[in-house]
Design an enzyme around this catalytic site. Structure first.
Site, PDB file in Angstrom:
ATOM      1  N   CYS A   1      25.257 -88.072 -48.699  1.00  0.00           N
ATOM      2  CA  CYS A   1      25.693 -89.489 -48.636  1.00  0.00           C
ATOM      3  C   CYS A   1      27.113 -89.260 -49.284  1.00  0.00           C
ATOM      4  O   CYS A   1      27.680 -88.549 -50.058  1.00  0.00           O
ATOM      5  CB  CYS A   1      24.896 -90.132 -49.887  1.00  0.00           C
ATOM      6  SG  CYS A   1      23.145 -90.719 -49.767  1.00  0.00           S
TER       7      CYS A   1
ATOM      8  N   ARG B   1      28.792 -86.538 -44.163  1.00  0.00           N
ATOM      9  CA  ARG B   1      27.711 -86.663 -45.402  1.00  0.00           C
ATOM     10  C   ARG B   1      26.424 -87.247 -45.019  1.00  0.00           C
ATOM     11  O   ARG B   1      25.424 -87.000 -45.943  1.00  0.00           O
ATOM     12  CB  ARG B   1      28.533 -87.008 -46.642  1.00  0.00           C
ATOM     13  CG  ARG B   1      29.726 -86.350 -46.898  1.00  0.00           C
ATOM     14  CD  ARG B   1      29.916 -86.675 -48.191  1.00  0.00           C
ATOM     15  NE  ARG B   1      29.439 -86.523 -49.321  1.00  0.00           N
ATOM     16  CZ  ARG B   1      29.643 -85.196 -50.255  1.00  0.00           C
ATOM     17  NH1 ARG B   1      30.553 -84.424 -49.858  1.00  0.00           N
ATOM     18  NH2 ARG B   1      28.907 -84.949 -51.002  1.00  0.00           N
TER      19      ARG B   1
ATOM     20  N   TRP C   1      22.618 -90.592 -46.313  1.00  0.00           N
ATOM     21  CA  TRP C   1      21.713 -89.422 -45.731  1.00  0.00           C
ATOM     22  C   TRP C   1      20.273 -90.052 -46.446  1.00  0.00           C
ATOM     23  O   TRP C   1      20.252 -89.520 -47.358  1.00  0.00           O
ATOM     24  CB  TRP C   1      22.358 -88.156 -45.774  1.00  0.00           C
ATOM     25  CG  TRP C   1      21.223 -87.285 -44.943  1.00  0.00           C
ATOM     26  CD1 TRP C   1      21.132 -86.947 -43.622  1.00  0.00           C
ATOM     27  CD2 TRP C   1      20.295 -86.455 -45.437  1.00  0.00           C
ATOM     28  NE1 TRP C   1      20.092 -86.009 -43.352  1.00  0.00           N
ATOM     29  CE2 TRP C   1      19.560 -85.742 -44.382  1.00  0.00           C
ATOM     30  CE3 TRP C   1      19.798 -86.178 -46.838  1.00  0.00           C
ATOM     31  CZ2 TRP C   1      18.445 -84.807 -44.713  1.00  0.00           C
ATOM     32  CZ3 TRP C   1      18.611 -85.362 -46.823  1.00  0.00           C
ATOM     33  CH2 TRP C   1      17.822 -84.400 -45.989  1.00  0.00           C
TER      34      TRP C   1
ATOM     35  N   ASN D   1      25.213 -90.851 -54.837  1.00  0.00           N
ATOM     36  CA  ASN D   1      25.049 -89.690 -54.015  1.00  0.00           C
ATOM     37  C   ASN D   1      24.190 -88.672 -54.893  1.00  0.00           C
ATOM     38  O   ASN D   1      24.675 -88.498 -55.914  1.00  0.00           O
ATOM     39  CB  ASN D   1      26.523 -89.365 -53.552  1.00  0.00           C
ATOM     40  CG  ASN D   1      26.323 -87.783 -53.301  1.00  0.00           C
ATOM     41  OD1 ASN D   1      25.076 -87.434 -52.272  1.00  0.00           O
ATOM     42  ND2 ASN D   1      27.413 -86.850 -53.169  1.00  0.00           N
ATOM     43  N   GLY D   2      23.049 -88.266 -54.353  1.00  0.00           N
ATOM     44  CA  GLY D   2      22.256 -87.252 -55.030  1.00  0.00           C
ATOM     45  C   GLY D   2      20.791 -87.765 -55.243  1.00  0.00           C
ATOM     46  O   GLY D   2      20.543 -88.579 -54.259  1.00  0.00           O
TER      47      GLY D   2
ATOM     48  N   GLU E   1      22.211 -67.833 -34.642  1.00  0.00           N
ATOM     49  CA  GLU E   1      23.351 -68.931 -35.016  1.00  0.00           C
ATOM     50  C   GLU E   1      23.537 -69.728 -33.524  1.00  0.00           C
ATOM     51  O   GLU E   1      23.663 -70.827 -33.492  1.00  0.00           O
ATOM     52  CB  GLU E   1      24.848 -68.460 -35.178  1.00  0.00           C
ATOM     53  CG  GLU E   1      26.010 -69.350 -35.488  1.00  0.00           C
ATOM     54  CD  GLU E   1      25.871 -70.512 -36.196  1.00  0.00           C
ATOM     55  OE1 GLU E   1      25.050 -70.112 -37.055  1.00  0.00           O
ATOM     56  OE2 GLU E   1      26.622 -71.319 -36.131  1.00  0.00           O
TER      57      GLU E   1
ATOM     58  N   LYS F   1      23.027 -73.601 -32.897  1.00  0.00           N
ATOM     59  CA  LYS F   1      23.962 -74.627 -32.346  1.00  0.00           C
ATOM     60  C   LYS F   1      23.238 -75.527 -31.255  1.00  0.00           C
ATOM     61  O   LYS F   1      23.281 -76.684 -31.209  1.00  0.00           O
ATOM     62  CB  LYS F   1      25.003 -73.878 -31.771  1.00  0.00           C
ATOM     63  CG  LYS F   1      26.030 -73.262 -32.628  1.00  0.00           C
ATOM     64  CD  LYS F   1      26.630 -73.988 -33.475  1.00  0.00           C
ATOM     65  CE  LYS F   1      26.176 -73.851 -35.080  1.00  0.00           C
ATOM     66  NZ  LYS F   1      26.590 -74.342 -36.150  1.00  0.00           N
TER      67      LYS F   1
ATOM     68  N   GLU G   1      20.588 -77.828 -32.854  1.00  0.00           N
ATOM     69  CA  GLU G   1      20.820 -79.173 -33.704  1.00  0.00           C
ATOM     70  C   GLU G   1      21.645 -80.186 -32.919  1.00  0.00           C
ATOM     71  O   GLU G   1      21.688 -81.037 -33.108  1.00  0.00           O
ATOM     72  CB  GLU G   1      21.616 -78.599 -35.028  1.00  0.00           C
ATOM     73  CG  GLU G   1      23.020 -77.872 -34.867  1.00  0.00           C
ATOM     74  CD  GLU G   1      23.424 -77.596 -36.114  1.00  0.00           C
ATOM     75  OE1 GLU G   1      23.288 -77.764 -37.203  1.00  0.00           O
ATOM     76  OE2 GLU G   1      24.647 -76.719 -36.107  1.00  0.00           O
TER      77      GLU G   1
ATOM     78  N   HIS H   1       6.183 -58.779 -29.944  1.00  0.00           N
ATOM     79  CA  HIS H   1       5.085 -58.836 -30.990  1.00  0.00           C
ATOM     80  C   HIS H   1       4.722 -60.336 -31.151  1.00  0.00           C
ATOM     81  O   HIS H   1       3.986 -60.989 -31.966  1.00  0.00           O
ATOM     82  CB  HIS H   1       5.487 -58.495 -32.255  1.00  0.00           C
ATOM     83  CG  HIS H   1       5.842 -56.987 -32.467  1.00  0.00           C
ATOM     84  ND1 HIS H   1       4.857 -56.165 -32.424  1.00  0.00           N
ATOM     85  CD2 HIS H   1       6.970 -56.335 -32.239  1.00  0.00           C
ATOM     86  CE1 HIS H   1       5.232 -54.718 -32.303  1.00  0.00           C
ATOM     87  NE2 HIS H   1       6.700 -55.165 -32.533  1.00  0.00           N
TER      88      HIS H   1
ATOM     89  N   LYS I   1      26.255 -83.225 -42.924  1.00  0.00           N
ATOM     90  CA  LYS I   1      27.446 -82.042 -42.948  1.00  0.00           C
ATOM     91  C   LYS I   1      27.051 -81.031 -44.367  1.00  0.00           C
ATOM     92  O   LYS I   1      26.991 -80.083 -44.472  1.00  0.00           O
ATOM     93  CB  LYS I   1      28.835 -82.420 -42.836  1.00  0.00           C
ATOM     94  CG  LYS I   1      29.693 -81.183 -42.998  1.00  0.00           C
ATOM     95  CD  LYS I   1      30.006 -80.635 -41.544  1.00  0.00           C
ATOM     96  CE  LYS I   1      30.957 -79.721 -41.604  1.00  0.00           C
ATOM     97  NZ  LYS I   1      30.546 -78.619 -40.409  1.00  0.00           N
TER      98      LYS I   1
HETATM   99  O1  M6R Z   1      28.345 -76.307 -46.307  1.00  0.00           O
HETATM  100  P1  M6R Z   1      27.555 -75.072 -46.294  1.00  0.00           P
HETATM  101  O2  M6R Z   1      27.990 -73.804 -45.347  1.00  0.00           O
HETATM  102  O3  M6R Z   1      26.717 -74.583 -47.332  1.00  0.00           O
HETATM  103  O4  M6R Z   1      26.251 -75.613 -45.485  1.00  0.00           O
HETATM  104  C1  M6R Z   1      25.040 -74.948 -45.057  1.00  0.00           C
HETATM  105  C2  M6R Z   1      24.140 -75.269 -43.892  1.00  0.00           C
HETATM  106  O5  M6R Z   1      23.788 -76.845 -44.411  1.00  0.00           O
HETATM  107  C3  M6R Z   1      25.125 -75.526 -42.641  1.00  0.00           C
HETATM  108  O6  M6R Z   1      25.513 -74.575 -42.139  1.00  0.00           O
HETATM  109  C4  M6R Z   1      24.173 -76.396 -41.304  1.00  0.00           C
HETATM  110  O7  M6R Z   1      23.318 -75.322 -41.061  1.00  0.00           O
HETATM  111  C5  M6R Z   1      25.098 -76.950 -40.309  1.00  0.00           C
HETATM  112  N1  M6R Z   1      24.614 -77.788 -39.826  1.00  0.00           N
HETATM  113  C6  M6R Z   1      25.118 -75.880 -39.102  1.00  0.00           C
HETATM  114  O8  M6R Z   1      25.845 -76.142 -38.111  1.00  0.00           O
END
Ligand code: M6R
Length: 614
Positions: free
Chosen positions: A2, A27, A75, A101-102, A487, A491, A494, A510, A609
């Site tokens: 948020c 956010r 969020w 926010n929180g 990674e 990508k 997500e 396995h 984010k």
């Molecule tokens: O800000 P941070 O690097 O701590 O965030 C960690 C994850 O939330 C962040 O990397 C998330 O997995 C992204 N959506 C990846 O693209």
């Protein structure tokens, strides 16, 4: 998660609130809302499910005026995304509005107590309790004093919060506070402002004030900001922060989306980070703030991160163990919090976090700190909570990363992790100056290698037709390339919503191999390294079962060319450096597939984010 904003004094209050929320949408973007106080001292709230763009339309029709207000982009945690759960939340009298926010962890108890006392709730959120607590305090012990009312209200909260509150009885003031969630404030000749981070403020000022946990700040229309600490003492010399980037850094600048812009910024980001890092004595990493002797004593490293940052940690672990010969533990921050941590007197904790605000990472770092570890942060955000709480911080200087899917921060963080590994290895004598220099010189070639990938995007484009309708994919790699597989799969899933499972290539037999059938897409990361031939065998196993093999391989690798159905070529580089380049193909591949599916690549569903809840 948020994002919150607040302002007073400016005749462009609505503009600031809406534009500010737009920059904070990374956010969360489940709903958005603003509250303003009109010149006749009435509270006007406009809020809706959906994005800031939808809110903007609603605001146009509502004809809002006023110089004082607050705003929120959400969020969802407690209560589904909906109009009624959108912030701001108001008290029973309709005079007080709150954005939060929180997470208020004890909200159920508080809600029950407040209902018992006659308060009526209009939402399912945890946040609404704050409006009613403030109302009780305002009408009771605080006797119409904003600071006292907020202090009184938060005294009953458990959890984390950044809060901004307005009340029509004080129509020109905003009162804000934080506890565990970020908040900055800024004073200008036009008025006073508050925001979850510097992004909404970058267009109006170059200097912001960072509130400490439990500070309460009163923002007044002449731009005055008065801050009181947790004991009620005025804070005369608060921590400030200079915004050293142009507000245009957070705009699209001609790109169709932030993700493509941020992918394209990787070479320059890495060049910035590497500049001046090698002296005639070795790697220069003053940010570590540790002497050679102290570094040489490090006998264990803990690496903590989440998501993409965790994947950086996987490669960091391999490099530190290989070069510095120090045992490394790596944990997801959320798992570490509830596991047994075994630390020595000389354990170094490396926390990796783009935003510096990830609640799990932050909590894990605090735990390690309380156990006596030295904490070193790798982050992209200046003045973030992680940076503030660490003993040393390396800023990767990738510039604001707006797209929820992390790209430029990932590669920059990997470069930073490489520098840390080299510094440790040289300090403890496991690498000579010449060996360190050799790796550093190779790092200097990374930006151009990435530029070469940009010229080869047709290789990724050719795959779009094949992958657009895929339901599921497998990503395989060994050693450092298994991190690239994780990674790459993250990508893809997500932003394109294709189920993508990453596995160490040797483990595929396995279990995951059961997924492979005719035409099933298997992405294999197979650079020329010491496990190259082993990975080739695993590719063969998938191919024999009908898998459609997409290899990420080193230029000129005939064996891979003969085996794979499609190859994404990467210039030759050594084992620990090539992951910084290989991933770029997989970022671009995910981007193209998501775009072809007509998806919003910058704001994928259900994500935010900055994940500031545990
Ligand atoms: O800000 P941070 O690097 O701590 O965030 C960690 C994850 O939330 C962040 O990397 C998330 O997995 C992204 N959506 C990846 O693209």
């Amino acid at each position: 998660m948020c994002g919150i904003v607040g302002c007073t004094g400016t005749d462009k209050a609505v503009n600031f609130l809406l534009n500010g929320l737009a920059t904070l949408e990374y956010r969360g973007y489940d709903s958005a809302g603003i509250a303003t106080i009109s010149p006749d001292h009435n509270l006007h709230v406009v809020k809706c499910q959906g994005r800031v763009a939808t809110l903007r339309d609603r605001v146009k029709n509502a004809n809002l005026v006023g110089t004082c207000g607050i705003g929120h982009t959400r969020w969802a945690t407690h209560g589904v995304p909906s109009d009624r759960n959108a912030h701001p939340h108001t008290d029973c009298s309709g005079k007080i509005a709150v954005v939060h926010n929180g997470i208020i962890e004890n909200y159920e108890d508080l809600r029950a107590q407040l209902k018992e006392a006659g308060h009526e709730f209009k939402s399912d959120t945890d946040s609404e309790v704050v409006a009613h607590l403030f109302e009780d305090a305002w009408n009771g012990p605080a006797k119409g004093n904003l600071i006292a009312a907020l202090r009184n209200a938060v005294a009953r909260l458990e959890g984390s919060w950044a809060l901004a509150v307005v009340c029509t009885d004080e129509p020109d003031s905003v009162v804000v506070t934080r506890h565990g969630s970020p908040l900055v404030v800024a004073s200008t000749p036009e008025g006073a402002y508050a925001a979850s981070d510097v992004m909404p403020l970058a267009a109006i000022t170059k200097h912001v004030i960072q509130l400490a946990d439990d500070d309460i700040a009163l923002l007044q229309k002449d731009g005055t900001i008065t801050i009181y600490d947790a004991n009620g003492d005025e804070v005369k010399d608060p921590a400030t922060l200079d915004i050293d980037w142009d507000a245009s850094a957070a705009t699209l600048g001609g790109y169709p989306d932030f993700m493509s812009k941020e992918i394209s910024e990787q070479p320059e980001a890495i060049e910035r980070l590497l500049k001046g890092r090698l002296t005639d004595k070795g790697i220069r990493l003053d940010e570590l703030d540790m002497s050679n002797e102290e570094l040489a004593q490090v006998d264990r490293v803990y690496i903590i991160g989440c998501g993409t940052s965790y994947h950086v940690g996987l490669i960091a672990r391999n490099m530190i163990q290989h070069w510095a010969k120090i045992p490394v533990d790596i944990e997801y921050a959320s798992e570490f919090l509830y596991s047994d941590a075994l630390v020595t007197d000389h354990t170094l904790c490396l926390i990796i976090t783009q935003s510096g605000e990830t609640a799990d990472t932050f909590a894990a770092a605090r735990r390690l700190k309380s156990m006596g570890c030295r904490i070193f942060a790798i982050t992209n955000v200046l003045g973030s909570s992680a940076a503030r709480e660490s003993d040393g911080t390396i800023y990767v200087q990738a510039g604001p990363e707006v797209s929820v899917s992390s790209t430029k921060a990932y590669t920059a963080q990997m470069v930073a992790a490489t520098l840390v590994a080299l510094r440790l290895a040289q300090a403890n004598g496991n690498m000579t100056l010449d060996e360190v220099k050799k790796v550093y010189c190779e790092l200097l070639t990374v930006p151009d290698a990435i530029r070469k990938i940009f010229k080869r995007t047709w290789q990724d484009k050719q795959l779009v037709k094949k992958l657009k309708h895929a339901q599921s994919m497998l990503y395989l790699g060994r050693g450092s390339s298994s991190a690239t597989a994780y990674e790459g799969a993250l990508k893809m899933k997500e932003i394109s919503y294709i189920h993508a499972e990453a596995y160490p290539a040797g483990e595929m037999k396995h279990g995951p191999i059961a997924l492979v059938e005719s035409g099933f897409p298997v992405v294999a990361i197979v650079p020329q390294d010491h496990v190259h031939d082993k990975t080739l065998s695993n590719i063969m196993e998938a191919k024999s079962r009908g898998g459609y093999i997409i290899a990420v391989a080193t230029d000129g690798d005939e064996e891979v060319a003969n085996l794979a159905d499609h190859v994404l070529w990467v210039p030759p580089m050594s084992e620990y450096i090539i992951p910084i380049v290989s991933i770029v193909h997989l970022q671009i591949l995910a981007l193209y597939v998501a775009r072809a599916k007509g998806l919003d690549v910058d704001k994928p569903r259900n994500l935010a984010k900055s994940v500031t809840v545990e």
